[in-house]
Scaffold this motif. Structure first.
Motif, PDB file in Angstrom:
ATOM      1  N   TYR A   1      60.753 100.574  47.467  1.00 10.34           N
ATOM      2  CA  TYR A   1      59.363 100.067  47.850  1.00 10.34           C
ATOM      3  C   TYR A   1      59.528  99.618  49.357  1.00 10.34           C
ATOM      4  CZ  TYR A   1      54.905  97.785  48.261  1.00 10.34           C
ATOM      5  OH  TYR A   1      53.531  97.396  48.713  1.00 10.34           O
TER       6      TYR A   1
ATOM      7  N   SER B   1      58.989 108.617  46.419  1.00  8.78           N
ATOM      8  CA  SER B   1      57.943 109.445  46.471  1.00  8.78           C
ATOM      9  C   SER B   1      56.538 108.906  46.010  1.00  8.78           C
ATOM     10  CB  SER B   1      58.426 110.840  45.449  1.00  8.78           C
ATOM     11  OG  SER B   1      58.579 110.255  44.285  1.00  8.78           O
TER      12      SER B   1
ATOM     13  N   LYS C   1      55.179 105.809  46.428  1.00  8.40           N
ATOM     14  CA  LYS C   1      54.835 104.914  47.309  1.00  8.40           C
ATOM     15  C   LYS C   1      54.110 105.379  48.332  1.00  8.40           C
ATOM     16  CE  LYS C   1      58.543 103.684  50.858  1.00  8.40           C
ATOM     17  NZ  LYS C   1      59.383 102.815  51.440  1.00  8.40           N
ATOM     18  N   GLU C   2      54.365 106.520  48.720  1.00 14.20           N
ATOM     19  CA  GLU C   2      53.535 107.467  49.954  1.00 14.20           C
ATOM     20  C   GLU C   2      52.153 108.115  49.355  1.00 14.20           C
ATOM     21  OE1 GLU C   2      54.521 107.124  52.797  1.00 14.20           O
ATOM     22  OE2 GLU C   2      56.464 105.908  52.340  1.00 14.20           O
ATOM     23  N   ARG C   3      52.003 107.734  48.241  1.00 13.14           N
ATOM     24  CA  ARG C   3      50.982 108.598  47.747  1.00 13.14           C
ATOM     25  C   ARG C   3      49.502 107.535  48.076  1.00 13.14           C
ATOM     26  NH1 ARG C   3      52.444 110.425  41.688  1.00 13.14           N
ATOM     27  NH2 ARG C   3      53.903 111.586  42.411  1.00 13.14           N
ATOM     28  N   GLU C   4      48.149 108.307  48.037  1.00 13.00           N
ATOM     29  CA  GLU C   4      47.135 107.550  48.614  1.00 13.00           C
ATOM     30  C   GLU C   4      46.580 106.238  47.906  1.00 13.00           C
ATOM     31  OE1 GLU C   4      47.307 110.837  47.868  1.00 13.00           O
ATOM     32  OE2 GLU C   4      47.087 111.795  49.926  1.00 13.00           O
TER      33      GLU C   4
ATOM     34  N   HIS D   1      48.538 103.304  49.050  1.00  9.78           N
ATOM     35  CA  HIS D   1      47.982 102.870  50.441  1.00  9.78           C
ATOM     36  C   HIS D   1      46.766 102.382  50.452  1.00  9.78           C
ATOM     37  CE1 HIS D   1      51.225 104.682  52.648  1.00  9.78           C
ATOM     38  NE2 HIS D   1      51.049 106.007  52.261  1.00  9.78           N
TER      39      HIS D   1
END
Length: 194
Positions: free
Chosen positions: A26, A87, A89-92, A95
């Motif tokens: 993270y 992988s 932590k980059e999803r919408e 965010h």
């Protein structure tokens, strides 16, 4: 005693490995570098020999065996969880959770852990099999759970004296170790497919 040791050791190693993996994946950057170098260092030392050395200095008992196996077998889980966390932590939705002001701890617990839990369950099932083998090996060497508590490894050691006349005394604990480890490995593969 073998299954008790394996299950509790798996719980300890899974909690530590999951926590380190999620934090490392993270935050990334220096935190990731420090944690992963620590994991690399611990993985470079053969864990079984490390367990033997620590076990030699502690009093033999089921609690110490659980702690020793659990504390020296979490590194593989942390690497798997870290990869899955990177992988996720980059999803919408992650965010968005940051944008609306959720704290990092809440995001890691509610969003990241929830989405990497399948990886954790697969790693945990395989970890049980590894813990069974470690405990059995320690018991066979006479460094595991002490009498009157029985373990499959200590049963194999005791059966050595009677191999000529009563070979089945070694056959049954050996088969139980084989079947149980195989079952947990198959369970891990099935969970991976699901």
């Amino acid at each position: 005693a073998t299954l008790t040791v394996a299950l509790f050791a798996m719980l300890i190693s899974t909690v530590i490995g999951t926590t380190v993996g999620i934090i490392s994946g993270y935050y990334g950057g220096k935190v990731d570098m420090i944690l992963m170098r620590m994991v690399d260092l611990l993985m470079s030392i053969p864990s079984f020999f490390l367990i033997l050395i620590v076990n030699a200095y502690l009093k033999s008992g089921i609690t110490n065996i659980i702690l020793i196996i659990g504390l020296f077998s979490w590194m593989g889980i942390s690497r798997l969880v870290r990869s899955a966390t990177i992988s996720v932590k980059e999803r919408e939705f992650v965010h968005y959770a940051k944008m609306i002001g959720n704290r990092d701890g809440r995001i890691m617990l509610l969003h990241i852990f929830k989405n990497v839990s399948s990886t954790v369950f697969v790693a945990a099932s395989i970890q049980v099999a590894n813990a069974i083998l470690m405990e059995s090996a320690l018991g066979y060497l006479g460094l595991g759970v002490t009498q009157p508590t029985a373990s499959w490894g200590s049963m194999l050691k005791k059966a050595q004296e009677y191999l000529g006349s009563h070979f089945y005394l070694a056959l049954f604990p050996g088969l139980l170790i084989l079947i149980t480890v195989l079952c947990f490995n198959v369970l891990g593969n099935r969970l991976k497919e699901v």
